[in-house]
Design a protein around this motif. Structure first.
Motif, PDB file in Angstrom:
ATOM      1  N   ALA A 215      -5.454  14.942   8.708  1.00 42.10           N
ATOM      2  CA  ALA A 215      -5.468  13.501   9.065  1.00 42.10           C
ATOM      3  C   ALA A 215      -6.183  12.796   7.951  1.00 42.10           C
ATOM      4  CB  ALA A 215      -6.189  13.199  10.572  1.00 42.10           C
ATOM      5  N   SER A 216      -7.299  13.085   7.791  1.00 43.53           N
ATOM      6  CA  SER A 216      -8.121  12.393   6.344  1.00 43.53           C
ATOM      7  C   SER A 216      -7.495  12.630   5.244  1.00 43.53           C
ATOM      8  CB  SER A 216      -9.667  13.166   6.407  1.00 43.53           C
ATOM      9  OG  SER A 216      -9.696  14.484   6.135  1.00 43.53           O
ATOM     10  N   GLY A 217      -7.104  13.691   4.914  1.00 42.39           N
ATOM     11  CA  GLY A 217      -6.280  13.836   3.627  1.00 42.39           C
ATOM     12  C   GLY A 217      -4.844  13.275   3.694  1.00 42.39           C
ATOM     13  N   TYR A 218      -4.349  13.238   4.670  1.00 44.19           N
ATOM     14  CA  TYR A 218      -2.985  12.046   4.699  1.00 44.19           C
ATOM     15  C   TYR A 218      -3.337  10.861   4.638  1.00 44.19           C
ATOM     16  CZ  TYR A 218       1.390  10.467   6.269  1.00 44.19           C
ATOM     17  OH  TYR A 218       2.782   9.660   6.029  1.00 44.19           O
ATOM     18  N   LEU A 219      -4.486  10.245   5.372  1.00 44.81           N
ATOM     19  CA  LEU A 219      -4.602   9.083   5.325  1.00 44.81           C
ATOM     20  C   LEU A 219      -5.074   8.460   3.917  1.00 44.81           C
ATOM     21  CD1 LEU A 219      -5.379   6.485   6.838  1.00 44.81           C
ATOM     22  CD2 LEU A 219      -7.950   7.321   7.079  1.00 44.81           C
ATOM     23  N   PHE A 220      -5.526   9.286   3.058  1.00 43.51           N
ATOM     24  CA  PHE A 220      -6.180   8.850   1.751  1.00 43.51           C
ATOM     25  C   PHE A 220      -4.771   8.794   1.061  1.00 43.51           C
ATOM     26  CE2 PHE A 220      -6.355  10.789  -2.548  1.00 43.51           C
ATOM     27  CZ  PHE A 220      -7.326   9.675  -3.120  1.00 43.51           C
ATOM     28  N   LYS A 221      -3.934   9.749   1.211  1.00 46.34           N
ATOM     29  CA  LYS A 221      -2.792   9.968   0.507  1.00 46.34           C
ATOM     30  C   LYS A 221      -1.621   8.503   0.717  1.00 46.34           C
ATOM     31  CE  LYS A 221      -2.821  14.785  -0.288  1.00 46.34           C
ATOM     32  NZ  LYS A 221      -2.301  16.032  -0.047  1.00 46.34           N
ATOM     33  N   LEU A 222      -1.712   8.411   1.989  1.00 48.12           N
ATOM     34  CA  LEU A 222      -0.781   7.246   2.626  1.00 48.12           C
ATOM     35  C   LEU A 222      -1.237   6.011   2.100  1.00 48.12           C
ATOM     36  CD1 LEU A 222       0.379   6.773   6.263  1.00 48.12           C
ATOM     37  CD2 LEU A 222      -0.985   5.032   4.966  1.00 48.12           C
ATOM     38  N   LEU A 223      -2.743   5.753   2.025  1.00 47.75           N
ATOM     39  CA  LEU A 223      -3.317   4.383   1.550  1.00 47.75           C
ATOM     40  C   LEU A 223      -2.799   4.437  -0.122  1.00 47.75           C
ATOM     41  CD1 LEU A 223      -6.621   4.398   3.307  1.00 47.75           C
ATOM     42  CD2 LEU A 223      -4.765   2.932   3.714  1.00 47.75           C
ATOM     43  N   VAL A 224      -3.033   5.643  -0.701  1.00 43.86           N
ATOM     44  CA  VAL A 224      -2.557   5.266  -2.149  1.00 43.86           C
ATOM     45  C   VAL A 224      -1.094   5.251  -2.216  1.00 43.86           C
ATOM     46  CG1 VAL A 224      -2.706   6.772  -4.350  1.00 43.86           C
ATOM     47  CG2 VAL A 224      -4.509   6.798  -2.821  1.00 43.86           C
ATOM     48  N   ALA A 225      -0.262   5.789  -1.574  1.00 42.91           N
ATOM     49  CA  ALA A 225       1.100   5.444  -1.691  1.00 42.91           C
ATOM     50  C   ALA A 225       1.516   4.243  -1.444  1.00 42.91           C
ATOM     51  CB  ALA A 225       1.934   6.513  -0.727  1.00 42.91           C
ATOM     52  N   LEU A 226       1.021   3.787  -0.332  1.00 43.40           N
ATOM     53  CA  LEU A 226       1.262   2.156  -0.275  1.00 43.40           C
ATOM     54  C   LEU A 226       0.825   1.312  -1.105  1.00 43.40           C
ATOM     55  CD1 LEU A 226       0.352   2.122   3.830  1.00 43.40           C
ATOM     56  CD2 LEU A 226       2.737   2.183   2.734  1.00 43.40           C
ATOM     57  N   ALA A 227      -0.429   1.661  -1.878  1.00 42.40           N
ATOM     58  CA  ALA A 227      -0.759   0.797  -2.870  1.00 42.40           C
ATOM     59  C   ALA A 227      -0.035   0.938  -3.934  1.00 42.40           C
ATOM     60  CB  ALA A 227      -2.378   1.171  -3.324  1.00 42.40           C
ATOM     61  N   ASP A 228       0.626   2.194  -4.356  1.00 48.16           N
ATOM     62  CA  ASP A 228       1.581   2.128  -5.706  1.00 48.16           C
ATOM     63  C   ASP A 228       2.827   1.644  -5.480  1.00 48.16           C
ATOM     64  OD1 ASP A 228       3.466   3.804  -4.625  1.00 48.16           O
ATOM     65  OD2 ASP A 228       2.623   5.505  -5.555  1.00 48.16           O
ATOM     66  N   THR A 229       3.250   0.855  -4.169  1.00 49.12           N
ATOM     67  CA  THR A 229       4.712   0.207  -4.194  1.00 49.12           C
ATOM     68  C   THR A 229       4.768  -0.686  -5.332  1.00 49.12           C
ATOM     69  OG1 THR A 229       4.690   0.840  -1.616  1.00 49.12           O
ATOM     70  CG2 THR A 229       5.983  -0.888  -2.372  1.00 49.12           C
ATOM     71  N   VAL A 230       3.827  -1.600  -5.052  1.00 44.61           N
ATOM     72  CA  VAL A 230       4.035  -2.830  -6.207  1.00 44.61           C
ATOM     73  C   VAL A 230       4.043  -2.350  -7.599  1.00 44.61           C
ATOM     74  CG1 VAL A 230       2.736  -4.749  -7.086  1.00 44.61           C
ATOM     75  CG2 VAL A 230       3.048  -4.536  -4.477  1.00 44.61           C
ATOM     76  N   PRO A 231       2.976  -1.536  -8.019  1.00 45.01           N
ATOM     77  CA  PRO A 231       3.137  -1.072  -9.506  1.00 45.01           C
ATOM     78  C   PRO A 231       4.499  -0.300  -9.623  1.00 45.01           C
ATOM     79  CG  PRO A 231       1.021  -0.452  -8.312  1.00 45.01           C
ATOM     80  CD  PRO A 231       1.746  -1.108  -7.469  1.00 45.01           C
TER      81      PRO A 231
END
Length: 256
Positions: A215-231
Motif C-alpha cells: 500500500a505504501s509503495g503503491y501510494l508513493f508511485k500513484l502520487l508520482v504518476a498523477l503528478a507527471d500527467t501535466v509534464p
C-alpha cells in the motif's frame, strides 16, 4: 513540404530525444538494482498508513514516463525494445556483481591473499553487503520489471487505439497506475517469500505488514504518476512539432 535540411534537423532531434529518454530509463534501472533495498525511507503517513519506500524506488516512476513518451512518439515496438534492453541491463549488473564476489580480492574473500579476513569479526565489506541485498531483490526486480513495463506499454496502446489517439491523460494514467500496482505487488511478495530481505517484524502478523509495504509503495508511485500527467501532456505537445510530428496520435516511422 519540409526540405531535406528540415528532415535532417528533425532526425537529429529525434535521435537526441530518444537517446535522452533511453538513458534516463536505463540509468534509473541501474540505480534501482544497486540501491534497491539498501535503505527504507519514511516519507510521512496517510492516516494509519505509513509511507515507507525503498530508496531504489524513488526514481523508478520516471521509467514509466520515459516509456509512455517513447510509446506515444515512437510506437509500441520501440518501447518494447527498450524494455528488453533494460532487462538485459539487469542481467549485466547481476553478472558483474557475481564476478566481483567470486574473484580473489585483497579483502580475503574469494580466495585472495590480502588482508586479515573480516569475516572473523562478523563484518562484511561494503561490496558484499551491497551484493547480498542486490541479489536478494534482483529476482523480484526482474520479474516485476518485465510484468509492469510490458503491462504499461500494452495498456498505453490499448487506450490509444480505443480513443483514436486522443485523451493523452487517460492512456498516461490508465496504463501507469495499473502497471505500478503489478510492479509493487510483485516486488514485495517475491522479495519476502523468495529472498526474505524485507524488514518484517517476526513477532507481528505477516499479512498486514506485507499489505502495508504494498500500500505504501503503491501510494508513493500513484502520487508520482498523477503528478507527471501535466509534464507528460506538455512534453508531448512541445515535442511533436519540434520533432516534426504534426498529427496527434501519429508516430515516428522506423528509418528505412
Amino acid at each position: 513540404m519540409p526540405s531535406a535540411t528540415d528532415h535532417q534537423a528533425f532526425q537529429e532531434r529525434r535521435d537526441l530525444v530518444f537517446l535522452l529518454l533511453s538513458g534516463l530509463f536505463l540509468g534509473t534501472m541501474a540505480m534501482l538494482n544497486l540501491l534497491g533495498l539498501t535503505r527504507f525511507l519514511l516519507l510521512g503517513s496517510l492516516g494509519r498508513w505509513p509511507l515507507v519506500v525503498a530508496v531504489g524506488a524513488l526514481p523508478y516512476p520516471l521509467t514509466f514516463l520515459c516509456t509512455d513518451l517513447i510509446s506515444e512518439l515512437w510506437g509500441e515496438r520501440r518501447a518494447g525494445q527498450l524494455v528488453w534492453v533494460g532487462f538485459l541491463l539487469n542481467g549485466w549488473i547481476v553478472l558483474i556483481l557475481w564476478l566481483g564476489g567470486v574473484l580473489p580480492g585483497t579483502d580475503g574473500f574469494g580466495g585472495g591473499l590480502g588482508l586479515p579476513d573480516p569475516a572473523a569479526t562478523g563484518d562484511l565489506p561494503v561490496f558484499y553487503e551491497l551484493r547480498r541485498l542486490t541479489f536478494g531483490g534482483v529476482t523480484a526486480s526482474m520479474v516485476a520489471y518485465l510484468a509492469a513495463q510490458f503491462t504499461d506499454v500494452r495498456l498505453f496502446h490499448f487506450w490509444k487505439r480505443l480513443t483514436g489517439g486522443r485523451a493523452l491523460w487517460l492512456r498516461n494514467n490508465g496504463s501507469t497506475l495499473i502497471s505500478q500496482l503489478v510492479d509493487t505487488s510483485a516486488v514485495v511478495l517475491i522479495s519476502h517469500y523468495g529472498a526474505h530481505v524485507l524488514p518484517v517484524d517476526p513477532a507481528a502478523a505477516l499479512p498486514p505488514q506485507l499489505l502495508g509495504f504494498i500500500a505504501s509503495g503503491y501510494l508513493f508511485k500513484l502520487l508520482v504518476a498523477l503528478a507527471d500527467t501535466v509534464p507528460f501532456i506538455l512534453l508531448v505537445g512541445w515535442l511533436r512539432p519540434w520533432l516534426g510530428i504534426p498529427e496527434p496520435g501519429e508516430e515516428i516511422a522506423p528509418q528505412a
